[in-house]
Design a protein around this motif. Structure first.
Motif, short mmCIF file in Angstrom:
data_model
loop_
_atom_site.label_atom_id
_atom_site.label_comp_id
_atom_site.label_asym_id
_atom_site.label_seq_id
_atom_site.Cartn_x
_atom_site.Cartn_y
_atom_site.Cartn_z
N GLU A 32 0.85 -1.19 0.00
CA GLU A 32 0.00 0.00 0.00
C GLU A 32 0.89 1.23 0.00
N ALA A 33 0.43 2.26 -0.72
CA ALA A 33 1.22 3.48 -0.83
C ALA A 33 0.29 4.68 -0.89
N ASP A 34 0.76 5.78 -0.35
CA ASP A 34 0.06 7.06 -0.44
C ASP A 34 0.86 7.98 -1.35
N PRO A 35 0.18 8.87 -2.05
CA PRO A 35 0.93 9.79 -2.91
C PRO A 35 1.69 10.82 -2.06
N PRO A 36 2.76 11.35 -2.60
CA PRO A 36 3.43 12.45 -1.90
C PRO A 36 2.47 13.63 -1.75
N LYS A 37 2.73 14.47 -0.76
CA LYS A 37 1.91 15.65 -0.52
C LYS A 37 1.89 16.51 -1.78
N GLN A 38 0.71 16.99 -2.14
CA GLN A 38 0.46 17.85 -3.30
C GLN A 38 0.63 17.12 -4.64
N ASN A 49 -0.23 -4.31 -12.41
CA ASN A 49 0.26 -4.39 -11.04
C ASN A 49 0.67 -3.04 -10.46
N ILE A 50 -0.01 -1.99 -10.87
CA ILE A 50 0.28 -0.66 -10.35
C ILE A 50 -0.44 -0.47 -9.02
N VAL A 51 0.32 -0.13 -8.00
CA VAL A 51 -0.23 0.14 -6.68
C VAL A 51 -0.68 1.60 -6.62
N LEU A 52 0.14 2.50 -7.19
CA LEU A 52 -0.15 3.93 -7.15
C LEU A 52 0.57 4.62 -8.31
N SER A 53 -0.12 5.54 -8.94
CA SER A 53 0.49 6.39 -9.96
C SER A 53 0.00 7.80 -9.71
N GLY A 59 4.79 18.46 -12.71
CA GLY A 59 5.10 17.41 -13.67
C GLY A 59 5.98 16.27 -13.18
N VAL A 60 6.28 16.21 -11.91
CA VAL A 60 7.07 15.10 -11.38
C VAL A 60 6.13 13.91 -11.16
N SER A 61 6.54 12.75 -11.62
CA SER A 61 5.71 11.55 -11.45
C SER A 61 6.24 10.70 -10.31
N TYR A 62 5.32 9.99 -9.64
CA TYR A 62 5.65 9.09 -8.55
C TYR A 62 4.79 7.85 -8.74
N ARG A 63 5.43 6.70 -8.88
CA ARG A 63 4.68 5.49 -9.18
C ARG A 63 5.22 4.32 -8.36
N LYS A 155 9.31 11.35 1.86
CA LYS A 155 8.38 10.99 2.93
C LYS A 155 7.38 9.94 2.47
N ALA A 156 6.87 10.08 1.25
CA ALA A 156 5.91 9.09 0.72
C ALA A 156 6.57 7.72 0.60
N LEU A 157 7.81 7.69 0.13
CA LEU A 157 8.53 6.43 0.01
C LEU A 157 8.69 5.75 1.38
N GLN A 158 9.03 6.52 2.38
CA GLN A 158 9.23 5.96 3.72
C GLN A 158 7.93 5.45 4.35
#
Length: 163
Positions: A32-38, A49-53, A59-63, A155-158
């Motif tokens: 389980e993952a939460d997106p970074p703030k904002q 198999n995408i948990v979060l995109s 324009g920075v992506s986090y997946r 922070k989101a990664l942690q």
């Protein structure tokens, strides 16, 4: 080798295919993952198999995604070296490599620079490996944009959670 955004995306797609050679079904072990703030969450992300995109205002992506570890599972060291070799051979410059902690697990974090004519891109990849699956966390964007959201991404990664 000169990289373009299209080539960079192409190499990323090849990497995902390469890491998931045997990937045609869901992997075991819930992540389980939460997106970074904002960051805004994509409602219909492309890929399996995408948990979060998610994507930031600049324009920075986090997946976060999972792929099965192969029939002859590689360990974290194997997959980190394979990732770094593949991307380095594709024209990315490895800036930094080390370990990262998330959800009570130790993973690897590799930070790359993709020198492009218009603007350099930062591409960070964290890997967490079990016998069954590889959890891949990617963050990418123009270097100037990435610097503005780097702490939120960290922070989101942690805060990843493994079931």
């Amino acid at each position: 080798m000169t990289l373009t955004v299209a080539k960079m995306r192409g190499h990323f797609c090849l990497l995902v295919l390469w890491l998931g050679l045997a990937c045609s079904c869901m992997t075991s072990g819930k992540v389980e993952a939460d997106p970074p703030k904002q960051f805004a969450v994509e409602d219909d992300p492309r890929g399996e198999n995408i948990v979060l995109s998610s994507v930031s205002y600049n324009g920075v992506s986090y997946r976060v995604r999972t792929v099965p570890n192969t029939d002859d599972p590689g360990d974290l060291d194997f997959w980190q070296k394979a990732l770094e070799n593949h991307l380095s051979e594709s024209g990315y410059i490895l800036k930094k490599s080390g370990s990262v902690e998330a959800g009570g697990r130790t993973g690897s974090l590799s930070q790359f620079l993709a020198p492009l004519p218009a603007a350099d891109f930062q591409f960070n990849v964290a890997l967490f490996v079990t016998d069954e699956q590889i959890v891949i966390v990617e963050a990418a964007g123009e270097v100037a944009a990435y610097k503005k959201v780097a702490k939120a991404v960290e922070k989101a990664l942690q805060k990843l959670r493994f079931g």
